[in-house]
Design an enzyme around this catalytic site. Structure first.
Site, PDB file in Angstrom:
ATOM      1  N   GLY A 142      -1.814  51.828 -19.819  1.00 61.45           N
ATOM      2  CA  GLY A 142      -2.643  51.032 -18.920  1.00 61.45           C
ATOM      3  C   GLY A 142      -1.917  50.725 -17.618  1.00 61.45           C
ATOM      4  CB  THR A 143       1.619  49.822 -16.933  1.00 56.08           C
ATOM      5  OG1 THR A 143       1.600  48.733 -17.855  1.00 56.08           O
ATOM      6  CG2 THR A 143       2.469  49.465 -15.731  1.00 56.08           C
ATOM      7  CG  ASN A 168      -3.414  39.749 -20.254  1.00 55.35           C
ATOM      8  OD1 ASN A 168      -3.918  39.685 -19.143  1.00 55.35           O
ATOM      9  ND2 ASN A 168      -2.142  39.502 -20.468  1.00 55.35           N
ATOM     10  CD  GLN A 205      -6.078  42.679 -23.632  1.00 57.18           C
ATOM     11  OE1 GLN A 205      -6.741  42.642 -24.669  1.00 57.18           O
ATOM     12  NE2 GLN A 205      -4.774  42.890 -23.633  1.00 57.18           N
ATOM     13  N   GLY A 238      -4.818  53.036 -24.617  1.00 56.19           N
ATOM     14  CA  GLY A 238      -5.093  53.459 -25.991  1.00 56.19           C
ATOM     15  C   GLY A 238      -4.712  52.427 -27.035  1.00 56.19           C
ATOM     16  CB  CYS A 258       3.861  42.004 -20.890  1.00 58.52           C
ATOM     17  SG  CYS A 258       2.764  43.180 -21.648  1.00 58.52           S
TER      18      CYS A 258
HETATM   19  N1  PLP Z   1      -3.619  45.296 -18.367  1.00 51.55           N
HETATM   20  C1  PLP Z   1      -3.870  44.342 -19.272  1.00 51.55           C
HETATM   21  C2  PLP Z   1      -4.976  43.373 -19.008  1.00 51.55           C
HETATM   22  C3  PLP Z   1      -3.106  44.262 -20.440  1.00 51.55           C
HETATM   23  O1  PLP Z   1      -3.354  43.303 -21.328  1.00 51.55           O
HETATM   24  C4  PLP Z   1      -2.070  45.194 -20.634  1.00 51.55           C
HETATM   25  C5  PLP Z   1      -1.191  45.105 -21.820  1.00 51.55           C
HETATM   26  O2  PLP Z   1      -1.014  44.050 -22.403  1.00 51.55           O
HETATM   27  C6  PLP Z   1      -1.859  46.181 -19.659  1.00 51.55           C
HETATM   28  C7  PLP Z   1      -2.649  46.199 -18.531  1.00 51.55           C
HETATM   29  C8  PLP Z   1      -0.780  47.197 -19.809  1.00 51.55           C
HETATM   30  O3  PLP Z   1      -1.160  48.218 -20.698  1.00 51.55           O
HETATM   31  P1  PLP Z   1      -0.033  49.176 -21.323  1.00 51.55           P
HETATM   32  O4  PLP Z   1       0.706  48.367 -22.324  1.00 51.55           O
HETATM   33  O5  PLP Z   1      -0.804  50.302 -21.927  1.00 51.55           O
HETATM   34  O6  PLP Z   1       0.803  49.619 -20.177  1.00 51.55           O
END
Ligand code: PLP
Length: 391
Positions: free
Chosen positions: A71-72, A150, A178, A199, A324
């Site tokens: 996601g990042t 989140n 989310q 994923g 995180c």
């Molecule tokens: N965006 C949101 C709202 C999230 O909650 C998260 C992960 O907690 C991310 C982005 C990041 O996703 P990833 O862990 O796949 O990089």
């Protein structure tokens, strides 16, 4: 003892159906999709099938779906692509309550000389719409506002924001990490240019993400190299995980309505019981616009980490703030932006449910947690003095 896993906004269990579907691609079907031999063609077709499944899940066309590593990466790519595509525009608008994938990217852009606006939210975690309307101007290249938060589960008015931005001809990215799998997303209906998914929040494994890019949107790749993903995201495809996310989206699409109802019922039961059993408890976030699986509860005058450790002794997994940020001792930036009092921010716990949680598990939390809070309050200097600290 099987853990009571109530930390599904941090990550989810890989669904058995998903694991089964991906395993052959880690065993016998290990080829490179770009190869000219049998392996290549076979894998390429399977990736395209997965792409079609993801597209169907969010109401997109397959060619609007890019696979990324998380996601990042999807969030960073979307924002950077907009800035590279409109180099004369130097303004980026986002909120103060984004996940670090967007928030810290915004801070990075500010250090690089971009003008960045971080919009506030109100005490319920709702976006300051007036501030948003005033912030967007001719210099704005892109706006990135999350679909759902989140930490609190608060859902943002994505349609309304998108309509305004469409009229003003400003690109709109939303972090749907989310929201996906918890509430319906239909990009045929939503004026959104780019949307990120991950994923591992959807019962697929970690290490695979998705970026939706609406047809006709200018796009500039972030990861540059080979021709994969039609030149839009280089790097040999993570075949097994791509197959997995396709299957996970298919499952999520099929179970969405029932799953909503299931997690909402359990979440509401948990909230009601805790509000009834424990004094000085508050629910953080707009109760009317919230993901059905999430509750963020503050137990005043108690340390969230102490609650988590005690819950963990009973096999109950939850989170204090987002996973995180829990590596740092900083209190949640989301709750602080919402103006939640100091003593409540520090005692906040997030429970996030999934399709696999049961009534028995929730009853166990209801049985175990109130005595923990009572016990911790007896040793808390805040509770004894009922100190209200300055913000
Ligand atoms: N965006 C949101 C709202 C999230 O909650 C998260 C992960 O907690 C991310 C982005 C990041 O996703 P990833 O862990 O796949 O990089």
């Amino acid at each position: 003892m099987k853990p009571v896993y109530l930390d599904n906004n941090a990550t989810t269990a890989v669904a058995p159906e998903v694991l089964e579907e991906m395993l052959p691609y880690l065993r016998e079907l290990y080829g490179n999709p770009s190869s000219m031999h049998t392996f290549g063609g076979q894998l390429y077709r399977r990736i395209e099938e997965a792409r079609a499944k993801v597209a169907a899940f969010v109401g997109a066309e397959p060619e609007e779906i890019l696979f990324t590593s998380c996601g990042t990466e999807s969030d960073n790519t979307a924002i950077m692509s907009a800035l590279e595509s409109y180099p004369h525009k130097r303004h980026f608008v986002t909120t103060r309550v984004e996940h670090p994938a967007v928030l810290n990217f915004g801070k990075h852009l500010a250090r690089k000389g971009y003008r960045v606006t971080f919009l506030p939210v109100d005490t319920r975690g709702r976006l300051d719409m007036d501030g948003f309307l005033k912030a967007v101007d001719e210099d704005t290249a892109v706006v990135s506002i999350m679909y759902a938060n989140n930490e609190t589960g608060v859902i943002f008015p994505i349609r309304e924001i998108g309509e305004i931005l469409k009229e003003r001809k400003v690109l709109f990215h939303t972090d749907g990490v989310q929201a996906a799998g918890k509430i319906p997303i239909d990009l045929k209906e939503l004026p959104v240019d780019m949307l990120s998914l991950s994923g591992h929040k959807l019962h697929a494994p970690k290490g695979v993400g998705v970026l939706y890019v609406r047809k006709g949107t200018r796009f500039y790749p972030y990861i540059i190299g080979g021709h994969q993903e039609r030149g839009r995201r280089a790097g040999t495809e993570n075949v097994a995980s791509i197959i997995a996310v396709g299957r996970a989206c298919e499952l999520a699409g099929a179970t969405l309505g029932a799953e909503d109802e299931h997690v909402r019922t359990l979440r509401d039961r948990l909230e009601a019981a805790l509000l009834q059993c424990c004094p000085d408890v508050r629910i953080n976030g707009d109760p009317e616009h919230r993901l059905p699986n999430t509750t963020n509860i503050s137990f005043e005058y108690v340390e969230g980490e102490a609650i988590l450790l005690r819950l963990n002794e009973f096999g109950i997994c939850a989170s204090s703030g987002s996973a995180c940020t829990s590596g740092s001792l900083e209190p949640s930036h989301v709750l602080r932006t919402m103006g939640v009092p100091f003593t409540a921010v520090h005692g906040s716990i997030r429970f996030s449910l999934s399709r696999y949680n049961t009534e028995e598990e929730i009853e166990k939390v209801i049985e175990v947690l109130p005595p923990i809070i009572k016990e911790l309050r007896t040793i808390s200097p805040f509770a004894r003095k009922k100190i209200v600290c300055p913000e």
